[in-house]
Design a protein around this motif. Sequence first.
Motif, short mmCIF file in Angstrom:
data_model
loop_
_atom_site.label_atom_id
_atom_site.label_comp_id
_atom_site.label_asym_id
_atom_site.label_seq_id
_atom_site.Cartn_x
_atom_site.Cartn_y
_atom_site.Cartn_z
N ARG A 107 7.22 56.61 45.64
CA ARG A 107 8.22 57.48 45.53
C ARG A 107 9.13 57.63 46.94
O ARG A 107 10.22 57.80 46.85
N GLN A 108 8.44 57.21 47.91
CA GLN A 108 9.06 57.16 49.20
C GLN A 108 9.89 55.85 49.59
O GLN A 108 10.42 55.77 50.72
N HIS A 109 9.79 54.94 48.70
CA HIS A 109 10.25 53.62 48.88
C HIS A 109 9.48 53.17 50.29
O HIS A 109 10.22 52.19 51.00
N ALA B 210 22.36 58.05 48.52
CA ALA B 210 21.60 58.19 47.15
C ALA B 210 20.11 58.36 47.73
O ALA B 210 19.13 59.05 47.21
N MET B 211 19.64 57.49 48.71
CA MET B 211 18.07 57.82 49.17
C MET B 211 17.95 59.26 49.91
O MET B 211 17.03 59.74 49.76
N HIS C 266 19.50 61.91 49.04
CA HIS C 266 19.20 63.00 48.07
C HIS C 266 17.91 62.73 47.36
O HIS C 266 17.41 63.74 47.15
N HIS C 267 17.52 61.47 47.09
CA HIS C 267 16.24 61.57 46.32
C HIS C 267 15.15 62.10 47.41
O HIS C 267 14.36 62.64 46.75
N ASP D 18 23.49 68.81 48.44
CA ASP D 18 22.33 69.58 48.64
C ASP D 18 22.16 70.56 49.92
O ASP D 18 21.53 71.70 49.49
N ARG E 177 12.98 68.25 42.34
CA ARG E 177 13.09 67.46 43.12
C ARG E 177 11.84 66.97 43.95
O ARG E 177 11.81 65.92 44.52
N ALA F 12 9.53 64.53 42.19
CA ALA F 12 10.10 63.13 42.28
C ALA F 12 9.94 62.47 43.48
O ALA F 12 9.67 61.24 43.45
N ALA F 13 10.05 63.12 44.74
CA ALA F 13 9.82 62.36 45.95
C ALA F 13 8.43 62.32 46.53
O ALA F 13 8.18 61.53 47.31
#
Length: 368
Positions: free
Chosen positions: A19-21, A32-33, A35-36, A91, A207, A210-211
Amino acid sequence: MTAARVLGARALGRALLARQHLLARGTVTPAAMIHHLGGLQAQAVPQPPHLGLLSRLEGFAPEGLDELIERRAVVRTALQRGTIHLVTADDCLTLRPLLQPVFDQGLRAAYGKRLVGVDLAALGAEARALLEERPRTFQDLGALLAVTRPGRDPAALAQAARCLLPLVQVPPRGLWGRSGPAAHTTAESWLGRPLDGEPSLEGLALRYLAAFGPATVADLQKWCGLSRLTAVLKRLAPDLVTFRDEHDRLLYDLPDAPRPDPAVPAPVRLLAPFDNLLLSHADRTRVLPEEYRPRVMTPNGIVLGTLLVDGLVAGSWQLTEDRSGGSAVLVRPFAALGRGERREALAEAERVLAFAGRGGEVRFEEAG
């Protein structure tokens, strides 16, 4: 009733990295990153947010973030845990009112005795007028507020304003290769929009999952700094899935969020100083072995850049600059690295040097 599936520390770690890429770098935009991730820790200037994105994004360059800061698409502001984060403009306007109780508690705990008898509503109004007139440092703001409150501690007055108002730090603060004093104005003035009038704690929790999920209530509270969020996750529970960890703690998660097989390989990564990967769970052992925690989280509140090997913290690292403007990446493994691990660590360090754009060298300290 079917017993909840147990997720071990390695499974939780792989889910978090996905989830943290940090299993595979993302190809989304920097905005976008950000925000994610719900923002990037930005206490130190300027390295952590830039390096946090570098570890997670392919093809990221410093100007990719600097441009967002300068055109006010992202801002530096106090949010989760009362600390400075870099977040999107949207945000900032949504999260800040949700986190107001964190600032209320911080104000009472740190400065309450020094502010007895002060009209906080009047203080906030005066501070807002001063900061919207032009951005000011807390030192300047405190001195001005003390003029109309003789005998009061200017630092306490400035910190009261920080807690009462949604403030942002204006550039050049936080730009790569440049910086400036931490000058503040209000979020509404800087962004030209009001705060979100109907922010949702449920949205905040989703949120976070998700991350950072799967996660316990305590994990969510650790990330944001709020308390008493059990009811929030219980309200969301019908639309979530639940698990148990190895200590029988209840974990909540989004049904379709990634939960890779624990055997999935995790590449070597260099995490930024103060990276939220290490700061956003009550139980950090899914990525940070307890024996290493004191070596990366210092008694004076510094969180070092860390070396991830097989999904776990296995060392620290630092980007330095010498007097001639050259750079070096110093890697300090806590245990001996295998040949392949050292090769990956070298490649990641060289990637940081290329990003810094000043040339330099990678140095490995002896493990231990």
